[in-house]
Design a protein around this motif. Structure first.
Motif, PDB file in Angstrom:
ATOM      1  N   GLY A 141     -12.600  11.588 -17.877  1.00  0.00           N
ATOM      2  CA  GLY A 141     -12.322  12.550 -18.935  1.00  0.00           C
ATOM      3  C   GLY A 141     -11.360  12.038 -19.984  1.00  0.00           C
ATOM      4  N   GLY A 142     -10.863  10.820 -19.802  1.00  0.00           N
ATOM      5  CA  GLY A 142      -9.989  10.212 -20.804  1.00  0.00           C
ATOM      6  C   GLY A 142      -8.540  10.643 -20.746  1.00  0.00           C
ATOM      7  N   ARG A 143      -8.128  11.304 -19.663  1.00  0.00           N
ATOM      8  CA  ARG A 143      -6.748  11.785 -19.583  1.00  0.00           C
ATOM      9  C   ARG A 143      -5.719  10.656 -19.667  1.00  0.00           C
ATOM     10  N   ILE A 144      -6.092   9.457 -19.182  1.00  0.00           N
ATOM     11  CA  ILE A 144      -5.135   8.338 -19.222  1.00  0.00           C
ATOM     12  C   ILE A 144      -5.617   7.235 -20.171  1.00  0.00           C
ATOM     13  N   GLY A 145      -6.558   7.582 -21.035  1.00  0.00           N
ATOM     14  CA  GLY A 145      -7.012   6.634 -22.044  1.00  0.00           C
ATOM     15  C   GLY A 145      -7.948   5.568 -21.504  1.00  0.00           C
ATOM     16  N   ARG A 146      -7.969   4.439 -22.201  1.00  0.00           N
ATOM     17  CA  ARG A 146      -8.809   3.308 -21.780  1.00  0.00           C
ATOM     18  C   ARG A 146      -8.159   2.624 -20.579  1.00  0.00           C
ATOM     19  N   ILE A 147      -8.953   2.342 -19.558  1.00  0.00           N
ATOM     20  CA  ILE A 147      -8.408   1.793 -18.323  1.00  0.00           C
ATOM     21  C   ILE A 147      -8.096   0.309 -18.506  1.00  0.00           C
ATOM     22  N   LEU A 148      -6.881  -0.079 -18.093  1.00  0.00           N
ATOM     23  CA  LEU A 148      -6.402  -1.444 -18.276  1.00  0.00           C
ATOM     24  C   LEU A 148      -6.348  -2.242 -16.977  1.00  0.00           C
ATOM     25  N   ASN A 149      -6.010  -1.559 -15.882  1.00  0.00           N
ATOM     26  CA  ASN A 149      -5.769  -2.287 -14.637  1.00  0.00           C
ATOM     27  C   ASN A 149      -5.859  -1.330 -13.454  1.00  0.00           C
ATOM     28  N   VAL A 150      -6.242  -1.881 -12.294  1.00  0.00           N
ATOM     29  CA  VAL A 150      -6.327  -1.106 -11.051  1.00  0.00           C
ATOM     30  C   VAL A 150      -5.567  -1.865  -9.965  1.00  0.00           C
ATOM     31  N   GLN A 151      -4.749  -1.144  -9.199  1.00  0.00           N
ATOM     32  CA  GLN A 151      -3.946  -1.788  -8.149  1.00  0.00           C
ATOM     33  C   GLN A 151      -4.033  -0.986  -6.850  1.00  0.00           C
ATOM     34  N   ILE A 152      -4.382  -1.693  -5.772  1.00  0.00           N
ATOM     35  CA  ILE A 152      -4.418  -1.096  -4.437  1.00  0.00           C
ATOM     36  C   ILE A 152      -3.205  -1.598  -3.653  1.00  0.00           C
ATOM     37  N   ARG A 153      -2.505  -0.677  -3.004  1.00  0.00           N
ATOM     38  CA  ARG A 153      -1.394  -1.064  -2.114  1.00  0.00           C
ATOM     39  C   ARG A 153      -1.539  -0.285  -0.812  1.00  0.00           C
ATOM     40  N   TYR A 154      -1.695  -0.996   0.280  1.00  0.00           N
ATOM     41  CA  TYR A 154      -1.804  -0.332   1.573  1.00  0.00           C
ATOM     42  C   TYR A 154      -0.971  -1.090   2.605  1.00  0.00           C
ATOM     43  N   THR A 155      -0.056  -0.375   3.242  1.00  0.00           N
ATOM     44  CA  THR A 155       0.804  -0.959   4.270  1.00  0.00           C
ATOM     45  C   THR A 155       0.967   0.037   5.393  1.00  0.00           C
ATOM     46  N   GLU A 156       0.785  -0.414   6.620  1.00  0.00           N
ATOM     47  CA  GLU A 156       1.019   0.450   7.772  1.00  0.00           C
ATOM     48  C   GLU A 156       1.703  -0.347   8.875  1.00  0.00           C
ATOM     49  N   PRO A 157       2.430   0.334   9.760  1.00  0.00           N
ATOM     50  CA  PRO A 157       3.100  -0.376  10.858  1.00  0.00           C
ATOM     51  C   PRO A 157       2.115  -0.824  11.924  1.00  0.00           C
ATOM     52  N   LEU A 158       2.545  -1.747  12.743  1.00  0.00           N
ATOM     53  CA  LEU A 158       1.748  -2.204  13.872  1.00  0.00           C
ATOM     54  C   LEU A 158       1.446  -1.024  14.786  1.00  0.00           C
ATOM     55  N   ARG A 159       0.186  -0.890  15.167  1.00  0.00           N
ATOM     56  CA  ARG A 159      -0.198   0.195  16.060  1.00  0.00           C
ATOM     57  C   ARG A 159       0.201  -0.158  17.491  1.00  0.00           C
ATOM     58  N   LYS A 160       0.631   0.849  18.224  1.00  0.00           N
ATOM     59  CA  LYS A 160       1.174   0.602  19.560  1.00  0.00           C
ATOM     60  C   LYS A 160       0.178  -0.121  20.462  1.00  0.00           C
ATOM     61  N   THR A 161      -1.097   0.265  20.374  1.00  0.00           N
ATOM     62  CA  THR A 161      -2.089  -0.375  21.249  1.00  0.00           C
ATOM     63  C   THR A 161      -2.263  -1.848  20.919  1.00  0.00           C
ATOM     64  N   ASP A 162      -1.985  -2.222  19.666  1.00  0.00           N
ATOM     65  CA  ASP A 162      -2.143  -3.614  19.263  1.00  0.00           C
ATOM     66  C   ASP A 162      -0.925  -4.457  19.638  1.00  0.00           C
ATOM     67  N   ALA A 163       0.193  -3.812  19.931  1.00  0.00           N
ATOM     68  CA  ALA A 163       1.440  -4.519  20.231  1.00  0.00           C
ATOM     69  C   ALA A 163       1.529  -4.947  21.689  1.00  0.00           C
ATOM     70  N   GLN A 164       0.515  -4.621  22.478  1.00  0.00           N
ATOM     71  CA  GLN A 164       0.574  -4.921  23.905  1.00  0.00           C
ATOM     72  C   GLN A 164       0.113  -6.333  24.233  1.00  0.00           C
ATOM     73  N   LEU A 165      -0.225  -7.115  23.204  1.00  0.00           N
ATOM     74  CA  LEU A 165      -0.661  -8.497  23.395  1.00  0.00           C
ATOM     75  C   LEU A 165      -1.792  -8.592  24.412  1.00  0.00           C
ATOM     76  N   LEU A 166      -2.795  -7.753  24.230  1.00  0.00           N
ATOM     77  CA  LEU A 166      -3.951  -7.753  25.114  1.00  0.00           C
ATOM     78  C   LEU A 166      -4.808  -8.997  24.853  1.00  0.00           C
ATOM     79  N   PRO A 167      -5.596  -9.431  25.835  1.00  0.00           N
ATOM     80  CA  PRO A 167      -6.576 -10.493  25.570  1.00  0.00           C
ATOM     81  C   PRO A 167      -7.515 -10.053  24.460  1.00  0.00           C
ATOM     82  N   GLN A 168      -8.036 -10.999  23.696  1.00  0.00           N
ATOM     83  CA  GLN A 168      -8.867 -10.687  22.538  1.00  0.00           C
ATOM     84  C   GLN A 168      -9.998  -9.730  22.881  1.00  0.00           C
ATOM     85  N   HIS A 169     -10.679  -9.925  23.995  1.00  0.00           N
ATOM     86  CA  HIS A 169     -11.839  -9.096  24.328  1.00  0.00           C
ATOM     87  C   HIS A 169     -11.461  -7.680  24.744  1.00  0.00           C
ATOM     88  N   GLN A 170     -10.155  -7.434  24.991  1.00  0.00           N
ATOM     89  CA  GLN A 170      -9.709  -6.094  25.368  1.00  0.00           C
ATOM     90  C   GLN A 170      -9.092  -5.328  24.199  1.00  0.00           C
TER      91      GLN A 170
END
Length: 329
Positions: A141-170
């Motif tokens: 709808g043009g509320r912010i004019g002509r688009i110049l740039n797009v930026q994605i930022r995503y950061t999350e903490p280590l999930r508890k299940t992933d911190a258990q150092l399980l074997p790859q197949h588990q």
């Protein structure tokens, strides 16, 4: 197809909380069979949701004459196999995202869909959610004019299940590249990339730097990328899945000549619109089952009522971009 009788291949968490019940809420649509490799899960889902048949073999479900459409809700490495089996049986398919675990499998799905004339749809449901439709309205709808740039930022903490150092197949399947296509980047970034390509067109250039900085599993846990859309618009992204709790962030910034709109993809925080007139916070609620608007559009497409654009062809560029960023080719 006026009456859609769905068979589900896979009945895990996504089916339970985001999609499954929505199939029965659309007029002319019902779920008649489910399948899981685990008998307990297949039987349990069928009994809980009043589904008449359950299977532990995907081919048996596809061959069931009562099933005339198939929902593939398994991990990505099996998407192509099941989707192609269904299309060769003449049954339309709705596939969980990403369409496959690599770009080549996406191309295979598209070839079979073209050869058979059987449609394949993909669960990029955020395109149809009111929250993201509002973002698109602001941009187009043009509320912010002509688009110049797009930026994605995503950061999350280590999930508890992933911190258990399980074997790859588990590890969770999302962290096994041979199943998921990559790590959490391949599971979560598709939604962000699909939304942006739906708004700005196909990404024609993409490159990235990927690393495993945490050492908790073999898949990449940190990714930085730059890309360019078909209209020349530049964009960038940064993803980290092993950060400290304090660094949590879920944001896309769309920057224009007259302002900026910022929104989240997973948290659904109020949309933030900044222009010369000031700052506006816009809250947009979503339906209880977030896949409902897309599922409704897809079913109505199959019924000849309207057109659903979330097809396998439109979904394939997402895999191309991710494979380029991860250096797969």
């Amino acid at each position: 197809m006026k009456l859609l009788r769905w068979g589900f291949i896979g009945c895990g968490e996504v089916v339970e909380t985001k999609s499954g019940p929505a199939f029965s809420e659309v007029e002319g649509s019902s779920v008649v069979a489910v399948m899981s490799r685990t008998e307990r899960r297949a039987r349990g889902y069928a009994e809980k949701h009043g589904v008449g048949k359950w299977y532990t073999d995907a081919q048996e479900l596809i061959d069931d004459p009562d099933v005339n459409a198939v929902y593939v809700a398994t991990p990505p490495s099996s998407h192509a196999t099941f989707a192609i089996m269904a299309m060769k049986a003449g049954k339309p398919v709705y596939v969980e995202k990403p369409l496959a675990s690599n770009y080549e499998d996406c191309a295979r799905i598209n070839r079979i869909s073209e050869q058979t004339g059987v449609p394949c749809f993909v669960a990029y449901y955020r395109r149809y959610l009111p929250y993201f439709k509002r973002v698109a309205e602001i941009v187009k709808g043009g509320r912010i004019g002509r688009i110049l740039n797009v930026q994605i930022r995503y950061t999350e903490p280590l999930r508890k299940t992933d911190a258990q150092l399980l074997p790859q197949h588990q590890l969770p399947w999302r962290l096994q590249p041979e199943i998921a296509g990559g790590g959490y980047f391949y599971d979560m970034a598709p939604h962000q990339l699909d939304l942006l390509q739906d708004m700005f067109g196909v990404i024609l250039e993409a490159r990235g730097i990927c690393a495993n900085r945490g050492g908790y599993y073999e898949a990449e846990d940190s990714v930085s990328a730059c890309f360019a859309f078909e209209n020349g618009l530049p964009g960038s992204g940064s993803w980290c899945y092993v950060a400290h709790e304090s660094a949590r962030e879920d944001c896309i910034d769309i920057i224009g000549t007259e302002g900026q709109v910022s929104f989240s993809v997973f948290d659904y925080k109020p949309i933030r619109l900044q222009t010369s007139e000031g700052e506006e916070s816009i809250a947009v609620p979503n339906p209880p089952y977030v896949q409902y608007p897309l599922i409704k559009a897809m079913i109505e497409h199959l019924q000849g009522i309207s057109v659903c654009t979330c097809t396998s062809v439109s979904a394939t560029p997402v895999n191309w971009v991710m494979d380029r960023i991860l250096g797969k080719f």
